[in-house]
Design a protein around this motif. Sequence first.
Motif, PDB file in Angstrom:
ATOM      1  N   SER A   1      -5.865  11.474 -84.864  1.00 47.31           N
ATOM      2  CA  SER A   1      -6.435  11.365 -85.711  1.00 47.31           C
ATOM      3  C   SER A   1      -8.138  12.007 -85.969  1.00 47.31           C
ATOM      4  O   SER A   1      -8.104  13.090 -87.062  1.00 47.31           O
ATOM      5  CB  SER A   1      -6.832   9.801 -86.819  1.00 47.31           C
ATOM      6  N   GLY A   2      -8.324  12.158 -85.068  1.00 45.71           N
ATOM      7  CA  GLY A   2      -9.727  12.498 -84.190  1.00 45.71           C
ATOM      8  C   GLY A   2      -9.895  14.375 -84.301  1.00 45.71           C
ATOM      9  O   GLY A   2     -10.783  14.723 -85.023  1.00 45.71           O
TER      10      GLY A   2
ATOM     11  N   ARG B   1     -21.357   4.638 -90.634  1.00 51.28           N
ATOM     12  CA  ARG B   1     -21.300   4.735 -91.797  1.00 51.28           C
ATOM     13  C   ARG B   1     -21.059   3.779 -93.032  1.00 51.28           C
ATOM     14  O   ARG B   1     -19.948   2.699 -92.338  1.00 51.28           O
ATOM     15  CB  ARG B   1     -20.322   5.947 -91.320  1.00 51.28           C
TER      16      ARG B   1
ATOM     17  N   ARG C   1     -22.458   9.930 -81.250  1.00 50.79           N
ATOM     18  CA  ARG C   1     -21.368   9.904 -82.194  1.00 50.79           C
ATOM     19  C   ARG C   1     -21.083   8.229 -82.286  1.00 50.79           C
ATOM     20  O   ARG C   1     -20.320   8.483 -83.207  1.00 50.79           O
ATOM     21  CB  ARG C   1     -20.275  10.576 -81.395  1.00 50.79           C
TER      22      ARG C   1
ATOM     23  N   ASP D   1     -10.724   4.112 -87.257  1.00 53.70           N
ATOM     24  CA  ASP D   1      -9.980   2.974 -88.587  1.00 53.70           C
ATOM     25  C   ASP D   1      -9.322   2.700 -88.855  1.00 53.70           C
ATOM     26  O   ASP D   1      -8.170   2.875 -90.172  1.00 53.70           O
ATOM     27  CB  ASP D   1     -10.692   3.773 -89.760  1.00 53.70           C
TER      28      ASP D   1
ATOM     29  N   VAL E   1     -19.031  16.570 -85.816  1.00 51.79           N
ATOM     30  CA  VAL E   1     -18.192  15.762 -86.141  1.00 51.79           C
ATOM     31  C   VAL E   1     -18.378  14.455 -87.134  1.00 51.79           C
ATOM     32  O   VAL E   1     -17.574  14.373 -87.485  1.00 51.79           O
ATOM     33  CB  VAL E   1     -17.000  16.335 -85.090  1.00 51.79           C
ATOM     34  N   SER E   2     -18.568  13.871 -86.529  1.00 55.96           N
ATOM     35  CA  SER E   2     -19.283  12.496 -87.132  1.00 55.96           C
ATOM     36  C   SER E   2     -20.159  12.810 -87.915  1.00 55.96           C
ATOM     37  O   SER E   2     -20.151  11.464 -89.093  1.00 55.96           O
ATOM     38  CB  SER E   2     -20.129  11.609 -86.449  1.00 55.96           C
TER      39      SER E   2
ATOM     40  N   GLY F   1      -7.923   5.889 -83.343  1.00 56.78           N
ATOM     41  CA  GLY F   1      -9.139   7.072 -84.259  1.00 56.78           C
ATOM     42  C   GLY F   1      -9.877   6.158 -83.726  1.00 56.78           C
ATOM     43  O   GLY F   1     -10.159   5.406 -83.318  1.00 56.78           O
TER      44      GLY F   1
ATOM     45  N   ARG G   1     -12.384  21.213 -79.320  1.00 52.20           N
ATOM     46  CA  ARG G   1     -12.520  20.531 -78.713  1.00 52.20           C
ATOM     47  C   ARG G   1     -14.821  20.486 -78.307  1.00 52.20           C
ATOM     48  O   ARG G   1     -15.115  20.715 -77.482  1.00 52.20           O
ATOM     49  CB  ARG G   1     -11.815  20.257 -76.729  1.00 52.20           C
TER      50      ARG G   1
ATOM     51  N   ALA H   1     -17.131  13.299 -90.859  1.00 52.68           N
ATOM     52  CA  ALA H   1     -16.053  12.294 -90.359  1.00 52.68           C
ATOM     53  C   ALA H   1     -16.656  11.075 -91.857  1.00 52.68           C
ATOM     54  O   ALA H   1     -16.228  10.394 -91.680  1.00 52.68           O
ATOM     55  CB  ALA H   1     -15.771  11.813 -89.102  1.00 52.68           C
TER      56      ALA H   1
ATOM     57  N   ASP I   1     -20.541   6.418 -85.964  1.00 49.23           N
ATOM     58  CA  ASP I   1     -19.136   5.990 -86.297  1.00 49.23           C
ATOM     59  C   ASP I   1     -19.188   4.369 -86.289  1.00 49.23           C
ATOM     60  O   ASP I   1     -18.830   4.064 -87.611  1.00 49.23           O
ATOM     61  CB  ASP I   1     -18.022   6.256 -85.231  1.00 49.23           C
TER      62      ASP I   1
ATOM     63  N   SER J   1     -15.963   6.504 -78.692  1.00 44.01           N
ATOM     64  CA  SER J   1     -15.691   7.897 -78.028  1.00 44.01           C
ATOM     65  C   SER J   1     -15.048   7.998 -76.798  1.00 44.01           C
ATOM     66  O   SER J   1     -15.890   7.038 -75.950  1.00 44.01           O
ATOM     67  CB  SER J   1     -16.747   8.807 -78.504  1.00 44.01           C
TER      68      SER J   1
ATOM     69  N   TYR K   1     -10.302  15.512 -88.162  1.00 42.79           N
ATOM     70  CA  TYR K   1     -11.865  15.618 -88.709  1.00 42.79           C
ATOM     71  C   TYR K   1     -12.458  16.699 -88.178  1.00 42.79           C
ATOM     72  O   TYR K   1     -13.047  17.293 -87.839  1.00 42.79           O
ATOM     73  CB  TYR K   1     -12.118  14.191 -87.999  1.00 42.79           C
ATOM     74  N   ARG K   2     -12.209  16.637 -86.259  1.00 46.46           N
ATOM     75  CA  ARG K   2     -12.445  18.342 -85.531  1.00 46.46           C
ATOM     76  C   ARG K   2     -12.681  19.084 -86.531  1.00 46.46           C
ATOM     77  O   ARG K   2     -13.916  20.463 -86.714  1.00 46.46           O
ATOM     78  CB  ARG K   2     -12.019  18.318 -84.284  1.00 46.46           C
TER      79      ARG K   2
ATOM     80  N   ARG L   1     -12.767  12.370 -95.752  1.00 48.76           N
ATOM     81  CA  ARG L   1     -11.840  10.238 -94.842  1.00 48.76           C
ATOM     82  C   ARG L   1     -10.615   9.991 -95.961  1.00 48.76           C
ATOM     83  O   ARG L   1      -9.639   9.894 -95.814  1.00 48.76           O
ATOM     84  CB  ARG L   1     -12.933   9.014 -95.216  1.00 48.76           C
TER      85      ARG L   1
HETATM   86  O1   DC Z   1     -11.196  11.229 -81.273  1.00 53.19           O
HETATM   87  P1   DC Z   1     -12.238  11.040 -81.685  1.00 53.19           P
HETATM   88  O2   DC Z   1     -13.510  11.880 -80.367  1.00 53.19           O
HETATM   89  O3   DC Z   1     -11.914  13.354 -81.541  1.00 53.19           O
HETATM   90  O4   DC Z   1     -12.916  11.692 -83.434  1.00 53.19           O
HETATM   91  C1   DC Z   1     -14.124  13.235 -83.695  1.00 53.19           C
HETATM   92  C2   DC Z   1     -14.441  11.912 -84.333  1.00 53.19           C
HETATM   93  O5   DC Z   1     -13.921  12.125 -85.971  1.00 53.19           O
HETATM   94  C3   DC Z   1     -15.259  10.990 -83.990  1.00 53.19           C
HETATM   95  O6   DC Z   1     -16.823  11.390 -83.751  1.00 53.19           O
HETATM   96  C4   DC Z   1     -14.994  10.277 -85.257  1.00 53.19           C
HETATM   97  C5   DC Z   1     -14.666  11.764 -86.482  1.00 53.19           C
HETATM   98  N1   DC Z   1     -13.225   9.782 -86.666  1.00 53.19           N
HETATM   99  C6   DC Z   1     -12.743   8.793 -87.433  1.00 53.19           C
HETATM  100  O7   DC Z   1     -14.377   9.123 -87.891  1.00 53.19           O
HETATM  101  N2   DC Z   1     -12.258   7.845 -87.827  1.00 53.19           N
HETATM  102  C7   DC Z   1     -10.602   8.564 -87.031  1.00 53.19           C
HETATM  103  N3   DC Z   1      -9.694   8.307 -87.409  1.00 53.19           N
HETATM  104  C8   DC Z   1     -10.752   9.436 -85.775  1.00 53.19           C
HETATM  105  C9   DC Z   1     -12.202  10.136 -85.589  1.00 53.19           C
END
Ligand code: DC
Length: 225
Positions: free
Chosen positions: A33-34, A187, A180, A131, A99-100, A129, A91, A103, A184, A11, A37-38, A109
């Motif tokens: 991509s985050g 998991r 986070r 992954d 969010v974590s 992101g 945000r 996610a 992340d 992050s 998930y947000r 996912r």
């Molecule tokens: O990039 P970000 O901080 O906005 O992402 C928010 C959360 O989403 C972060 O804690 C992990 C998750 N995430 C994820 O698991 N896989 C992704 N491809 C992008 C974000």
Amino acid sequence: MSIIITIDGYSSCGKSTLARQLARELNYLYIDSGAMYRAITLYFLRNHVDWAVVAEVHKALDEINLHFEYNSHTGQSDMVLNDENVEALIRDMLVSEHVSEVAAIKEVREFSVAQQQKMGEKKGIVMDGRDIGTTVFPHAELKIFVTADPAVRVERRFKELIERNPNLTIEEVKNNLELRDYTDSNREFSPLRKAADAVELDNTHLTREQQLATALKWAQERIQD
Ligand code: DC
């Protein structure tokens, strides 16, 4: 030739700044991509979805429609959740705190990755992101893994958030980032990992321009191949 560029990392490493700049330079599509998930997390919080219960997660995902919409004021793409522009709301610190956890849910996912893969079908895309290089686009032509010193990341994130959250402390930001990063990376499904064929970009001591120049050089080499 158009290629797929993936940008992964912890992050607040500056992934989205780099991804956005690269996409602009190459005239590619940029996908955060985050943000997906947000937006899912925001929906779960608003609708009191108990995400420990799989049936509740399934039902909620059936009700969620996500897409990105071009914002002519900012020149960027905003996240739209069921016809509502939620770019600013996602945000918020409350979303960041959960969010974590959201996610990490397998169904969340699968739902997100399927949509992300569809967006890359025509290539010409930069996606950032956790992954993207490992799970979403394992065959991407260019995979970048961004890193930065943790203290620098906390400072950058704090500066980003303080305007909208004047009561925020640096300690809260630090705790949220550490938690986070841990969640992340640990998991069960698609944890944050550097792909074996990713190139690492440590931007602790780089300006945005230097960072972009390095990544652009890598991209141009791949495009010419
Ligand atoms: O990039 P970000 O901080 O906005 O992402 C928010 C959360 O989403 C972060 O804690 C992990 C998750 N995430 C994820 O698991 N896989 C992704 N491809 C992008 C974000």
